[in-house]
Motif scaffolding. Structure first.
Motif, mmCIF file in Angstrom:
data_model
loop_
_atom_site.group_PDB
_atom_site.id
_atom_site.type_symbol
_atom_site.label_atom_id
_atom_site.label_comp_id
_atom_site.label_asym_id
_atom_site.label_seq_id
_atom_site.Cartn_x
_atom_site.Cartn_y
_atom_site.Cartn_z
ATOM 1 N N GLY A 340 0.824 -1.209 0.000
ATOM 2 C CA GLY A 340 0.000 0.000 0.000
ATOM 3 C C GLY A 340 0.856 1.255 0.000
ATOM 4 O O GLY A 340 0.644 2.157 -0.811
ATOM 5 N N SER A 341 1.842 1.308 0.874
ATOM 6 C CA SER A 341 2.677 2.497 0.980
ATOM 7 C C SER A 341 3.505 2.691 -0.280
ATOM 8 O O SER A 341 3.673 3.812 -0.760
ATOM 9 C CB SER A 341 3.621 2.386 2.182
ATOM 10 O OG SER A 341 2.870 2.249 3.355
ATOM 11 N N GLY A 342 4.032 1.594 -0.800
ATOM 12 C CA GLY A 342 4.831 1.687 -2.019
ATOM 13 C C GLY A 342 4.012 2.239 -3.172
ATOM 14 O O GLY A 342 4.471 3.064 -3.960
ATOM 15 N N LEU A 343 2.777 1.801 -3.215
ATOM 16 C CA LEU A 343 1.878 2.257 -4.283
ATOM 17 C C LEU A 343 1.582 3.749 -4.148
ATOM 18 O O LEU A 343 1.613 4.487 -5.135
ATOM 19 C CB LEU A 343 0.578 1.452 -4.189
ATOM 20 C CG LEU A 343 -0.093 1.108 -5.502
ATOM 21 C CD1 LEU A 343 0.831 0.252 -6.350
ATOM 22 C CD2 LEU A 343 -1.415 0.380 -5.237
ATOM 23 N N LEU A 344 1.321 4.164 -2.914
ATOM 24 C CA LEU A 344 1.039 5.580 -2.681
ATOM 25 C C LEU A 344 2.248 6.435 -3.058
ATOM 26 O O LEU A 344 2.101 7.494 -3.671
ATOM 27 C CB LEU A 344 0.673 5.805 -1.218
ATOM 28 C CG LEU A 344 -0.768 5.433 -0.854
ATOM 29 C CD1 LEU A 344 -0.942 5.353 0.657
ATOM 30 C CD2 LEU A 344 -1.750 6.454 -1.435
ATOM 31 N N ALA A 345 3.439 5.943 -2.696
ATOM 32 C CA ALA A 345 4.656 6.686 -3.038
ATOM 33 C C ALA A 345 4.781 6.818 -4.556
ATOM 34 O O ALA A 345 5.114 7.893 -5.071
ATOM 35 C CB ALA A 345 5.881 5.979 -2.456
ATOM 36 N N ALA A 346 4.511 5.736 -5.256
ATOM 37 C CA ALA A 346 4.626 5.761 -6.716
ATOM 38 C C ALA A 346 3.607 6.715 -7.335
ATOM 39 O O ALA A 346 3.922 7.469 -8.269
ATOM 40 C CB ALA A 346 4.447 4.355 -7.271
ATOM 41 N N ARG A 347 2.387 6.702 -6.792
ATOM 42 C CA ARG A 347 1.356 7.605 -7.324
ATOM 43 C C ARG A 347 1.750 9.056 -7.098
ATOM 44 O O ARG A 347 1.546 9.927 -7.949
ATOM 45 C CB ARG A 347 0.011 7.313 -6.658
ATOM 46 C CG ARG A 347 -0.609 6.007 -7.149
ATOM 47 C CD ARG A 347 -1.752 5.565 -6.256
ATOM 48 N NE ARG A 347 -2.875 6.509 -6.267
ATOM 49 C CZ ARG A 347 -3.894 6.459 -5.380
ATOM 50 N NH1 ARG A 347 -3.910 5.528 -4.451
ATOM 51 N NH2 ARG A 347 -4.869 7.326 -5.453
ATOM 52 N N LEU A 348 2.322 9.306 -5.930
ATOM 53 C CA LEU A 348 2.740 10.661 -5.598
ATOM 54 C C LEU A 348 3.818 11.151 -6.576
ATOM 55 O O LEU A 348 3.804 12.293 -7.035
ATOM 56 C CB LEU A 348 3.294 10.661 -4.170
ATOM 57 C CG LEU A 348 3.253 11.957 -3.388
ATOM 58 C CD1 LEU A 348 1.872 12.564 -3.403
ATOM 59 C CD2 LEU A 348 3.683 11.694 -1.959
ATOM 60 N N ARG A 349 4.731 10.265 -6.884
ATOM 61 C CA ARG A 349 5.788 10.642 -7.831
ATOM 62 C C ARG A 349 5.218 10.950 -9.191
ATOM 63 O O ARG A 349 5.640 11.902 -9.848
ATOM 64 C CB ARG A 349 6.810 9.516 -7.960
ATOM 65 C CG ARG A 349 7.807 9.517 -6.855
ATOM 66 C CD ARG A 349 8.907 8.537 -7.131
ATOM 67 N NE ARG A 349 9.839 9.050 -8.126
ATOM 68 C CZ ARG A 349 10.989 8.472 -8.400
ATOM 69 N NH1 ARG A 349 11.336 7.378 -7.763
ATOM 70 N NH2 ARG A 349 11.788 8.970 -9.305
ATOM 71 N N ALA A 350 4.260 10.130 -9.600
ATOM 72 C CA ALA A 350 3.657 10.362 -10.907
ATOM 73 C C ALA A 350 2.997 11.737 -10.939
ATOM 74 O O ALA A 350 3.139 12.501 -11.903
ATOM 75 C CB ALA A 350 2.649 9.265 -11.213
ATOM 76 N N VAL A 351 2.301 12.065 -9.865
ATOM 77 C CA VAL A 351 1.598 13.348 -9.797
ATOM 78 C C VAL A 351 2.601 14.508 -9.845
ATOM 79 O O VAL A 351 2.387 15.507 -10.525
ATOM 80 C CB VAL A 351 0.761 13.403 -8.498
ATOM 81 C CG1 VAL A 351 0.388 14.820 -8.168
ATOM 82 C CG2 VAL A 351 -0.472 12.545 -8.644
ATOM 83 N N ALA A 352 3.706 14.341 -9.113
ATOM 84 C CA ALA A 352 4.675 15.429 -9.034
ATOM 85 C C ALA A 352 5.543 15.531 -10.287
ATOM 86 O O ALA A 352 6.297 16.481 -10.440
ATOM 87 C CB ALA A 352 5.569 15.234 -7.813
ATOM 88 N N SER A 353 5.451 14.547 -11.162
ATOM 89 C CA SER A 353 6.306 14.552 -12.351
ATOM 90 C C SER A 353 5.706 15.323 -13.512
ATOM 91 O O SER A 353 6.323 15.420 -14.566
ATOM 92 C CB SER A 353 6.592 13.116 -12.800
ATOM 93 O OG SER A 353 7.312 12.450 -11.812
ATOM 94 N N GLY A 354 4.516 15.835 -13.340
ATOM 95 C CA GLY A 354 3.886 16.584 -14.420
ATOM 96 C C GLY A 354 4.767 17.741 -14.865
ATOM 97 O O GLY A 354 5.477 18.325 -14.059
ATOM 98 N N CYS A 355 4.721 18.062 -16.144
ATOM 99 C CA CYS A 355 5.737 18.994 -16.644
ATOM 100 C C CYS A 355 5.528 20.416 -16.150
ATOM 101 O O CYS A 355 6.497 21.136 -15.935
ATOM 102 C CB CYS A 355 5.857 18.905 -18.159
ATOM 103 S SG CYS A 355 4.651 19.851 -19.040
ATOM 104 N N CYS A 356 4.284 20.820 -15.907
ATOM 105 C CA CYS A 356 4.086 22.200 -15.440
ATOM 106 C C CYS A 356 4.546 22.370 -13.996
ATOM 107 O O CYS A 356 5.185 23.373 -13.650
ATOM 108 C CB CYS A 356 2.617 22.599 -15.561
ATOM 109 S SG CYS A 356 2.053 22.668 -17.261
ATOM 110 N N ALA A 357 4.219 21.380 -13.178
ATOM 111 C CA ALA A 357 4.647 21.454 -11.780
ATOM 112 C C ALA A 357 6.161 21.440 -11.706
ATOM 113 O O ALA A 357 6.781 22.220 -10.968
ATOM 114 C CB ALA A 357 4.066 20.292 -10.994
ATOM 115 N N GLN A 358 6.770 20.547 -12.477
ATOM 116 C CA GLN A 358 8.224 20.463 -12.492
ATOM 117 C C GLN A 358 8.831 21.770 -12.984
ATOM 118 O O GLN A 358 9.824 22.261 -12.449
ATOM 119 C CB GLN A 358 8.671 19.316 -13.414
ATOM 120 C CG GLN A 358 8.478 17.946 -12.822
ATOM 121 C CD GLN A 358 9.537 17.619 -11.780
ATOM 122 O OE1 GLN A 358 10.637 18.132 -11.823
ATOM 123 N NE2 GLN A 358 9.191 16.759 -10.834
#
Ligand SMILES: [Zn+2]
Ligand SMILES: [Zn+2]
Length: 1010
Positions: A340-358
Motif C-alpha cells: 500500500g505504501s509503495g503504491l502511494l509513493a509511486a502515485r505521488l511521484r507520478a503526480v509530481a512529475s507533471g511537466c508544469c509542476a516540475q
C-alpha cells in the motif's frame, strides 16, 4: 458533506451556543458580528431562493446574487479577512473564527460557490458585480488559507478537521479547473515571452519552457490567442489567493509531522494523493503561477504572488517529505502495508512529475541560482527570468544575503527533481539535474565560507583547501546561516541520485563525476558542518557519506588482503574526491570538540552498518588505494585521538552507545584487523597461504601495489596504534574482548620479526638462528613489542581476563584463548632471547622507552641515536622473570584440551612449567616459536624505523596530542634550539619532552655524541 455537517453539529452541541459557555470570545465584536450575520445571510440566500432552479448545474449561487446582497456578504468577509491578516495568521485567531460552527459552515459554502464562478463572472466587462464576486472569493481563499496555517498550531486546532472535507468535496478539482480558465487569456502573451528561450544554447536544461507557457503542457492545449483579452485586476488578485489556498491545502494535508500516527492523518494523506491525481491541480497551479507572474509584472499585485510562490515551494517540499514517509513505510512494515505504501509513493511521484509542476519548481529554483551567479540563465526565457521572484522584491534592504524564501525555492527545486519520474529522459536530464544540485551545493559552501570570513574578521583561515576552487568564486548573494546546512545537505543527497556511479559504474567518466560529488561532500564537511542544526540532520549526513563509500560487493567475512590492483569504482571516486582528508578533518575536529557536529557525523559514520558489513570494513581499503601521505596522516591523527581520550577509550563489548572516543578506537581496530583476518590464521596453522587465487597479484607477480601500500600502512598503524591501544587497555577497568583480540593477534606478527632477520621469508627460513636476534639494526621490532606496546604486562592482564571469560563459555572466547597462548609463547621467546635488554620492560613505557621512541621517530638519525641509547641501558642483561602466573596458563591448557586443541594445550603446559622454573631451562614451545618462519604478511611489514618515515614530520614529544588544524601535516614544527635534532609542534610539547629526558640527550647531541 454529511460527515462535515455531523462534526460541525457535534462541535456546536458540545460547546453550547457559540460564545456563551467557553472562555470569553477572542474575537473583536465587529468580527463576531460579521461571522454571525454571514452565516445567517448565506443560509438564507443559498438555501431558499437561490437553489438551482432548473435542477441541474445552475452555476455558482454567487453568480445570481444582487449587487446589494454581494455588498453585504463582502462587508462581512472582508471584516473576517482583515482580522486574520492583522493577526498574522496566528493559530489562536483562526481557531476563534472556526469555533463558530455555523460560520465555519458558511465559509465552506462560500468557498464551494466561489470555485464554481466562471471567468466572465469574475472579471471582464460588467463592473461592480464581478468585482464584488472576485473580492468575496479572494477573502474566502485568504480566510481558509489562514485556517490551514497549522505548522505551529495545537493538535486540536479546528483547522485540522477542515482538511478531509476540503479534499473530499473536490475543492482541488474545482480550483484546478478555475485556475486554468482564469489564466487562459494570459497564454498568448506568455508564449511571446517564452519565444526568447527557443534559440538559446541552454535550452537543453529547460527545453519545455515555451511549450509549458504556451499551454502545451500535460493539461494545457494549444490555445488561440483571444485577441487582446486579459485578466481584470480583481480576478487576477483572486487567482493569486486561490493559488495560495491550493498550495496551503497540499501543505496541510501532506504534513507528516502532525500527529502522524492518527488515523485521521493517514486518511487525509491518502485523500490528498487521490485528489492530486484526479484534479491535476499541481499542473494547473504550476502553470498559473508562471503565467500570473508574467502578467502581474510591475503591477501592485506582484506582492500577492510572493505568498503564492512561497507556498508553492513549501508544498513541493511537503510532497517530497510525504513521498519519503511512504517509502520508509514501504521499506519497513508488514507485507500488506508495504504494498500500500509503495503504491502511494509511486502515485505521488507520478503526480509530481507533471511537466508544469516540475517547470514551476525548476524556474523558482533557477531564479535564485541566477541571482547568485549574476549571469547564467540556465536556458530560462529572459522575460520569465525577469519576473521570477528575485531578492530585489523580497529583500531589498539586505543586498548580501538571500531570504528564507530563496532557500526554500532551492530546496523545493531539488525535491521536485528527486520526485521526477524518468529523470534521465526528460529535461533537464540526468546531467542537468546533477549539475543543478551540485551548483546549489557549492552555493551553500560558498555561503558558509563567506559567513565564516565575515565572522572571523576576514582571516578566512579555515576556508582553505584546494578542493573545487573553481566552483568557489564568491557568489553575489549568499544564504543565511540557518539555511546553509539544510540546503547543502539536500543538494548533496539530491546529486547522489544522479551519479552514474550507482547505476552504471563502468561507464566513461562515472568515477570522475562521483569524485566531483566527493569534493562537494568534503567541502561541506569542512565549511558547512559548523552551521548544522539538529542531530538528525547530522546523522543523515554521516549515513550519506557511509553509504556512498560502502562497497556492497565486499563481504565482511572476506579478508581484506590481498587486494586487486584497481580500486573498486566506489572507492576510487571517494579517494579521488578527498575522502581521506575529509575523514582526518572530521576526526580532528571531533577530537577537539566531542560534542560538536563533526563528532556526531563521526559517530554515525563509524557505526554505520548494514547486515554484517559497514563503512568501517572499507576503511583499510581507503588507506590502500588513497594517497600514501594522506593515509599515513590519518593514522597519525588517530594515534593522537587515542591519546586524548584516556582510559575510557576502549569500547566495552556491552556499552549501549559508544562515545566518540570509543568510535576512534573502533576505527583503529578496523585498520589493524585487516591484518588479523588474513595472516594470523595462517600463522596459527603454520600454513603457507594460497596466493594463487584471486586477483591480488600484480602483473609481474607479488602483491598488487594496493596490497603493498596497505601493508606499509599497516606497519605504520602497528607502530602508531598498537602502543596506544595497549596503553588504554592496561589503564582501563573495562576491557574489551574485541580490542584484546586485535592486540593479541598482532603480537606474534611483531615477535616473529624480532626473532628473524628483517629480510624476505625465503632467506629467513634458511638461517633463523638465535644469534641473529642480537644483531644490530633489527629495525626497532623488539623495542616496539616489549617497550612501546608493553606486550608482557598486556598479556598478563589478558591472562587474568581469559579466566573470567572462559567461565562465560562463549565461542569467540575459544579462539581468543588460542591466540592468547600463541602470543604468550611468541612474546616469551623474544623476552627470553639475549638482546638489548630494556631496563623496565615489564613496567611498560619508561623514560628510556620514551627516549628510544623519540629516537625512532627521527628517521635517518634514529640508528646511531638508538645505539647510543641502548648502549647506556643495556648493561643489565639479566631480565626480571616474566610476571605471568603459571596457574593461568594451566587454566588455559585445560580449556584448550577440552576443546581438542592439543598442540596449543601442550604449548601452554610447557610455558607454565617454564614459568614455574623461574624462566630457566628449555621450553619446547618457546624454541618452536623462535625457529618459526614469518608468514607472508609478517615478512612484508616494514621495520618500525622505516614505517615511521611514512608519517608526516612530527612532534618529538611522545605524548603530544595536539589536534590543532585540520591535518596533521599542517602542524608547523620548530626544531629544538639546543640540538636542532628534534622538532616540536608547540612550546608545551617542548617543555614536556625536556622534563621527560630530552634535557640530558640534548646536551649529548649538542656535544656531538662524545
Ligand atoms: Zn606536540
Ligand atoms: Zn634538543
Amino acid at each position: 458533506m454529511s460527515s462535515r455537517r455531523a462534526r460541525a453539529g457535534a462541535r456546536a452541541g458540545a460547546r453550547g451556543s457559540a460564545g456563551s459557555s467557553t472562555t470569553p470570545d477572542a474575537l473583536p465584536p465587529n468580527v463576531r458580528d460579521a461571522l454571525r450575520r454571514l452565516s445567517g445571510e448565506v443560509k438564507a440566500l443559498f438555501s431558499s431562493r437561490l437553489q438551482p432552479e432548473h435542477g441541474g448545474d445552475g452555476g455558482s449561487p454567487l453568480a445570481r446574487l444582487r449587487t446589494a446582497e454581494l455588498e453585504a456578504i463582502w462587508h462581512h468577509t472582508s471584516a473576517v479577512r482583515d482580522f486574520l491578516v492583522s493577526a498574522k495568521g496566528l493559530p489562536w485567531a483562526s481557531s476563534a473564527v472556526l469555533d463558530h460552527a455555523s460560520a465555519r459552515q458558511a465559509l465552506l459554502c462560500l468557498l464551494a460557490a466561489s470555485l464554481r464562478l466562471r471567468r466572465h463572472e469574475l472579471g471582464g466587462e460588467g463592473g461592480r458585480k464581478q468585482e464584488l464576486r472576485a473580492k468575496i472569493a479572494a477573502d474566502i481563499a485568504v480566510i481558509l488559507s489562514c485556517a490551514l496555517l497549522l505548522a505551529s498550531a495545537p493538535t486540536d486546532h479546528p483547522g485540522r478537521s477542515l482538511r478531509l472535507p476540503l479534499l473530499r468535496s473536490d475543492a482541488l478539482h474545482a480550483a484546478g479547473r478555475q485556475l486554468a480558465e482564469l489564466v487562459e487569456p494570459l497564454e498568448a502573451r506568455a508564449a511571446e515571452a517564452a519565444a526568447g528561450a527557443v534559440d538559446t544554447v541552454d535550452t537543453v536544461v529547460l527545453g519545455s519552457a515555451a511549450a509549458v507557457l504556451a499551454g502545451q503542457g500535460s493539461v494545457g492545449r494549444p490555445t488561440v490567442a483571444e485577441g487582446h483579452s486579459t485578466l481584470a485586476e480583481p480576478a487576477a488578485a483572486y487567482a493569486g489567493t486561490l493559488l495560495s489556498l491550493v498550495y496551503m491545502i497540499i501543505i496541510a494535508a501532506s504534513d507528516i509531522d502532525m500527529v502522524s500516527g492518527a488515523t485521521e492523518a493517514l486518511e487525509v494523506r491518502k485523500e490528498l494523493v487521490a485528489a492530486l491525481e484526479g484534479s491535476q491541480v499541481l499542473e494547473h497551479a504550476g502553470r498559473a503561477l508562471m503565467l500570473l507572474r508574467l502578467h502581474v509584472r510591475g503591477t501592485r499585485l506582484a506582492r500577492l504572488l510572493v505568498q503564492g510562490t512561497f507556498e508553492a515551494s513549501r508544498a513541493h517540499q511537503g510532497l517530497w517529505q510525504l513521498h519519503r514517509f511512504y517509502r520508509k513505510q514501504a521499506d519497513g512494515q508488514d507485507a500488506s502495508a508495504r504494498v500500500g505504501s509503495g503504491l502511494l509513493a509511486a502515485r505521488l511521484r507520478a503526480v509530481a512529475s507533471g511537466c508544469c509542476a516540475q517547470y514551476a519548481a525548476l524556474c523558482l529554483g533557477l531564479a535564485v541560482l541566477c541571482n547568485a551567479d549574476g549571469c547564467l540563465a540556465y536556458g530560462m526565457p529572459p522575460a520569465l527570468l525577469a519576473v521570477l521572484p528575485t531578492e530585489a522584491e523580497n529583500n531589498a534592504l539586505d543586498t548580501i544575503t538571500f531570504s528564507t524564501l530563496a532557500a526554500r525555492q532551492l530546496r523545493a527545486m531539488l525535491a521536485m527533481l528527486r520526485l521526477r519520474l524518468g529523470a534521465a529522459a526528460s529535461p533537464p536530464g540526468r546531467r542537468g539535474a546533477l549539475a543543478l544540485a551540485m551548483r546549489v551545493g557549492w552555493l551553500a559552501v560558498a555561503s558558509a565560507r563567506a559567513l565564516a570570513t565575515g565572522a572571523d574578521g576576514g582571516s578566512g583561515s579555515t576556508a582553505r583547501g584546494g578542493n573545487g576552487g573553481a566552483d568557489l568564486e564568491a557568489p553575489r548573494r549568499v544564504l543565511q546561516a540557518p539555511e546553509v546546512f539544510p540546503v547543502a545537505a539536500t543538494a548533496l543527497h539530491g546529486a547522489r541520485r544522479y551519479l552514474l556511479l550507482f547505476t552504471r559504474p563502468e561507464a566513461d567518466g562515472a568515477v570522475a563525476e562521483a569524485a566531483g560529488w566527493w569534493r562537494l561532500a568534503a567541502a561541506l564537511a569542512a565549511h558547512v558542518l559548523p552551521h548544522a542544526g539538529p542531530a538528525a540532520e547530522l546523522a543523515a549526513f554521516g549515513d550519506l557519506l557511509a553509504v556512498s563509500v560502502w562497497d556492497p560487493e565486499v563481504d565482511a567475512a572476506v579478508p581484506v588482503l590481498p587486494l586487486p590492483p584497481d580500486a573498486p569504482p566506489v572507492l576510487a571516486a571517494a579517494v579521488d574526491g578527498g575522502l581521506l582528508c575529509c575523514l582526518e578533518l572530521l576526526m580532528r575536529r571531533a577530537g577537539r570538540a566531542p560534542d560538536g557536529p563533526e563528532a556526531a557525523v563521526v559517530r554515525t559514520l563509524v557505526s554505520y552498518r548494514v547486515g554484517g558489513s559497514g563503512f568501517m570494513n572499507s576503511f583499510p581499503k581507503l588507506l590502500a588505494y588513497g594517497k600514501p601521505r594522506q593515509a599515513a596522516a590519518l593514522v597519525a591523527t588517530l594515534r593522537k585521538l587515542l591519546r586524548t581520550a584516556g582510559p575510557q577509550t576502549t569500547p566495552a563489548d556491552t556499552a549501549p552507545k559508544p562515545t566518540v572516543h570509543q568510535r576512534f578506537a573502533l576505527a583503529c581496530e578496523s585498520i589493524l584487523n585487516a591484518a588479523v583476518s588474513w595472516d594470523c590464521a595462517n600463522l596459527l596453522q603454520a600454513k603457507v597461504p594460497d596466493q594463487e587465487e584471486g586477483g591480488g597479484l600484480a602483473p609481474g607477480g607479488g602483491p598488487s601495489p594496493a596490497s603493498q601500500q596497505l601493508i606499509r600502512l599497516l606497519s605504520c598503524a602497528a607502530c602508531e596504534l598498537l602502543p596506544e591501544l595497549s596503553q588504554t587497555l592496561r589503564a582501563s577497568r573495562r576491557r574489551s574482548l574485541n580490542t584484546l583480540y586485535t592486540m593479541v593477534s598482532w603480537l606474534p606478527l611483531l615477535a616473529v620479526r624480532c626473532t628473524s632477520k628483517p629480510c624476505n621469508s625465503a632467506e629467513a627460513a634458511s638461517s633463523p638462528t638465535e644469534s641473529g636476534i642480537a644483531a644490530a639494526g633489527d629495525g626497532g621490532w623488539r623495542a616496539l613489542l616489549l617497550e612501546e606496546v608493553g606486550a608482557v604486562p598486556l598479556l598478563d592482564g589478558a591472562l587474568h581476563l581469559a579466566r573470567q571469560w572462559n567461565e562465560l563459555q562463549q565461542a569467540s572466547t575459544e579462539d581468543f584463548v588460542c591466540r592468547l597462548v600463541d602470543a604468550c609463547c611468541f612474546v616469551a621467546a623474544v623476552y627470553a632471547a639475549p638482546g638489548p635488554a630494556p631496563a623496565h620492560a615489564a613496567v611498560g613505557r619508561s623514560e628510556a622507552a620514551n627516549n628510544w621512541a623519540a629516537a625512532a621517530t627521527m628517521g635517518a638519525l634514529g640508528e646511531s641515536f638508538r645505539d647510543a641509547v641502548t648502549a647506556s641501558t643495556s648493561v643489565a642483561t639479566a631480565m626480571p622473570p616474566l610476571p605471568w602466573r603459571p596457574e593461568l596458563l594451566r587454566d588455559a591448557e585445560a580449556h584448550l584440551r577440552a576443546r581438542g586443541e592439543q598442540e596449543l594445550a601442550s604449548d601452554a603446559e610447557s610455558l607454565a612449567a617454564y614459568l614455574e622454573a623461574g624462566g630457566r631451562g628449555a621450553c619446547a614451545a618457546l624454541r618452536r616459536r623462535r625457529l618459526s618462519e614469518p608468514g607472508p604478511l609478517a615478512s612484508a611489514l616494514l621495520p618500525p624505523a622505516e614505517a615511521r618515515r611514512l608519517l608526516p614530520g612530527r612532534c618529538a614529544n611522545p605524548t603530544c596530542a595536539n589536534l590543532d588544524g585540520d591535518r596533521e601535516a599542517d602542524l608547523a614544527l620548530k626544531a629544538c634550539a639546543g640540538c636542532g635534532a628534534v622538532d616540536y609542534c608547540c612550546r608545551p610539547c617542548q617543555t614536556a619532552h625536556w622534563r621527560a629526558g630530552h634535557k640530558e640527550l640534548c646536551g649529548w647531541m649538542r656535544g656531538g655524541g662524545a
